[in-house]
Design a protein around this motif. Structure first.
Motif, mmCIF file in Angstrom:
data_model
loop_
_atom_site.group_PDB
_atom_site.id
_atom_site.type_symbol
_atom_site.label_atom_id
_atom_site.label_comp_id
_atom_site.label_asym_id
_atom_site.label_seq_id
_atom_site.Cartn_x
_atom_site.Cartn_y
_atom_site.Cartn_z
ATOM 1 N N ARG A 1 49.132 -17.343 21.815
ATOM 2 C CA ARG A 1 49.953 -17.234 20.604
ATOM 3 C C ARG A 1 49.159 -17.527 19.333
ATOM 4 N NH1 ARG A 1 51.564 -22.147 22.714
ATOM 5 N NH2 ARG A 1 51.481 -23.892 21.246
ATOM 6 N N ILE B 1 47.816 -14.343 18.000
ATOM 7 C CA ILE B 1 48.879 -13.597 17.283
ATOM 8 C C ILE B 1 49.069 -14.187 15.885
ATOM 9 C CG2 ILE B 1 51.327 -12.958 17.314
ATOM 10 C CD1 ILE B 1 51.210 -13.151 20.378
ATOM 11 N N TYR B 2 49.122 -15.517 15.816
ATOM 12 C CA TYR B 2 49.305 -16.182 14.518
ATOM 13 C C TYR B 2 48.168 -15.829 13.563
ATOM 14 C CZ TYR B 2 52.651 -19.295 16.923
ATOM 15 O OH TYR B 2 53.697 -19.809 17.636
ATOM 16 N N LEU C 1 48.272 -12.146 12.407
ATOM 17 C CA LEU C 1 49.390 -11.981 11.473
ATOM 18 C C LEU C 1 49.063 -12.610 10.110
ATOM 19 C CD1 LEU C 1 52.240 -10.741 11.662
ATOM 20 C CD2 LEU C 1 53.119 -13.025 12.043
ATOM 21 N N ALA C 2 48.470 -13.795 10.149
ATOM 22 C CA ALA C 2 48.116 -14.472 8.885
ATOM 23 C C ALA C 2 47.141 -13.628 8.079
ATOM 24 C CB ALA C 2 47.522 -15.845 9.191
ATOM 25 N N LEU D 1 53.949 -6.475 4.223
ATOM 26 C CA LEU D 1 55.089 -6.205 5.108
ATOM 27 C C LEU D 1 54.740 -5.079 6.088
ATOM 28 C CD1 LEU D 1 58.118 -7.295 4.990
ATOM 29 C CD2 LEU D 1 58.669 -5.076 4.040
ATOM 30 N N HIS E 1 54.433 -5.588 10.142
ATOM 31 C CA HIS E 1 55.271 -4.814 11.069
ATOM 32 C C HIS E 1 54.398 -4.081 12.084
ATOM 33 C CE1 HIS E 1 58.700 -5.479 8.414
ATOM 34 N NE2 HIS E 1 59.462 -4.960 9.353
ATOM 35 N N MET F 1 53.018 -6.473 14.667
ATOM 36 C CA MET F 1 54.060 -6.871 15.631
ATOM 37 C C MET F 1 54.316 -5.749 16.629
ATOM 38 S SD MET F 1 56.875 -9.066 13.531
ATOM 39 C CE MET F 1 57.978 -9.268 14.907
#
Lengths: 219, 287
Positions: B12, B15-16, B19-20, B262, B266, B269
């Motif tokens: 995880r 993923i963090y 994304l960051a 954004l 998206h 994800m």
């Protein structure tokens, strides 16, 4: 009487809440206005006092008995009293009798709010996106036909709402909008009807004294 | 088949981190992205644009710091639109927490206008062009009470002025003088406005909401109970687009600037979900 009196009150005030929506007569409207503008506010003020009292009692108790994370209760209590004093005597924008400025340093409520509460609140909410991404990766699986449909429509809506969707095909945002306008509305309306009927039934049961669990006691 | 196991068990923290990076990088060098305006936002824009000169626009600022990035750009865009068209504005909040944000939204847009105004008439003046009513608990009291009399519910405004002494409020008694209410909210208030103010007093309601609330509100848009709907960052960016293209107001577009972040968030994800599903299918077939 301990149980009957609250039931009578709920019945009377429940009916009084419904009547003004049906009877437009000024006397009924004025009574309703009095109940809402005066009585309801007095009750809300009592609720606020009770709420604050309860909050303080819980945290004093936590400190007294050294319960888990009791140190944070000090942070809550100190900030609670500090901001209350600044708010009550300094005013929101520092216009009250208490000085809320030392040199160029302001510590009025608006300054505290914008510099402490806003960043903290925003940070808490921003962290959610990380957990959401991780949870979506772990649990969003096309295990069945329904799950696959959900996954596909989620992807279409996600791409469709982005500027990228319009660049891929001008029809994609319209399709995403159609998913929101038609299948989504159909599902939501069904759920809304169910909730409304359930709420109506529960409200009637409470008004007529059939549902009494809110009185406590487990009866 | 170690790779398929890895596809199912991405740490995880990776993923963090990804994304960051994709969220932060586009924000370092902001550039406003143009968007296609969809019908719900177009409807809301038209509803504001066609407010009669003898009526007012009421804005319920019900966003808190948590939802500020999504909802504040909506408030700024609507205020810019209203003041540009010289529409009188009444502001309020149903909760105490959004008050500070509502005040700062008013302050920002008014200082933008007044910095370029040449005369007193051109300026946006408190009490004449807008009034910030503040907050009256509990939420149902102001919603129902203002149908009878606004100055009775808000005897004093946010700044402590007697509301009935303000020039604007002398012309406004109740919802009969309010052409449109826009509820910018992350919770249920738009439904309360429809349930109590619209059903009982016929008030027109427009909405700006967070992306997660959107699916709840589409039924109300379809029935015409909402006069328009702005959804999340994209909805705010669409309104900003209209304000810029139709009214020639060129100000900083915070929602449009956030769209690249954004978009990438998206996509990341979706990529992770696809990777997880590929791993899941291959592992299932192997069993």
């Amino acid at each position: 009487m301990q149980r009957t009196f609250p039931l009578i009150l709920v019945f009377i005030f429940g009916i009084l809440g419904i009547i003004p929506f049906i009877v437009p007569h000024p006397s009924v409207q004025h009574t309703d206005e009095f109940l809402r503008n005066d009585l309801l506010r007095i009750l809300a003020a009592f609720a606020l006092v009770l709420g604050l009292g309860s909050l303080l009692r819980v945290h004093f108790d936590k400190i007294q008995h050294h319960r888990e994370n009791w140190q944070y209760s000090w942070v809550l209590l100190i900030t609670f009293f500090l901001t209350s004093i600044i708010g009550l005597f300094g005013g929101v924008a520092g216009t009250g009798p208490l000085p809320t400025k030392i040199g160029n340093f302001h510590f009025d409520i608006q300054t505290i709010y914008l510099n402490v509460e806003v960043p903290l609140g925003a940070t808490m909410f921003a962290l959610l996106s990380f957990f959401m991404a991780s949870a979506a990766y772990r649990s969003f699986r096309a295990r069945s036909t329904e799950a696959t449909l959900l996954l596909l429509s989620a992807f279409i809506v996600m791409i469709g709402i982005l500027p990228l969707g319009n660049q891929i095909s001008p029809k994609l945002p319209s399709f995403a909008q159609w998913i929101m306008d038609v299948p989504n509305v159909a599902g939501k309306r069904g759920i809304a009807f169910g909730i409304a009927l359930g709420s109506l039934a529960t409200a009637l049961k409470i008004l007529l004294g059939i549902e009494r669990s809110w009185l406590g006691g487990g009866e | 088949m170690k790779i398929f196991d890895l596809m199912l068990k991405i740490d995880r923290r990776i993923i963090y981190l990804v994304l960051a990076v994709v969220v932060i990088l586009p924000l370092v060098i902001p550039s406003a992205q143009h968007v296609r305006v969809m019908p719900p936002v177009e409807k809301l824009f038209t509803a504001v644009d066609t407010i009669h000169s003898d009526k007012v626009l009421m804005i319920d600022f019900d966003y808190d710091p948590q939802t500020q990035p999504e909802l504040e750009p909506m408030a700024l865009a609507i205020l810019r639109h209203a003041f540009n068209k010289r529409i009188k504005v009444l502001g309020l909040s149903l909760y105490v927490q959004p008050l500070g944000l509502a005040k700062s939204a008013f302050d920002q847009v008014i200082s933008e206008y007044n910095s370029t105004a040449k005369t007193y008439e051109d300026s946006i003046i408190y009490g004449r062009d807008y009034v910030f009513l503040g907050w009256q608990p509990p939420p149902l009291v102001p919603i129902l009470g203002m149908g009878e009399s606004i100055t009775n519910v808000y005897k004093k405004d946010y700044y402590g002025n007697q509301t009935d002494t303000l020039p604007l409020m002398k012309k406004i008694k109740n919802y009969n003088q309010v052409e449109l209410l826009i509820s910018i909210s992350s919770g249920d208030p738009p439904l309360w406005w429809v349930g109590y103010a619209q059903n009982r007093f016929g008030l027109k309601v427009g909405v700006g909401c967070t992306a997660v609330s959107a699916s709840d509100y589409y039924p109300y848009l379809q029935t015409g109970q909402f006069s328009g709907l702005m959804v999340g960052m994209k909805g705010a960016a669409e309104y900003e687009e209209l304000v810029e293209s139709r009214l020639n107001i060129y100000k900083r577009r915070k929602a449009s600037e956030a769209l690249p972040s954004l978009t990438y968030a998206h996509l990341v994800m979706m990529a992770f979900i696809i990777i997880g599903n590929i791993g899941y299918f291959i592992k299932r077939r192997q069993k």
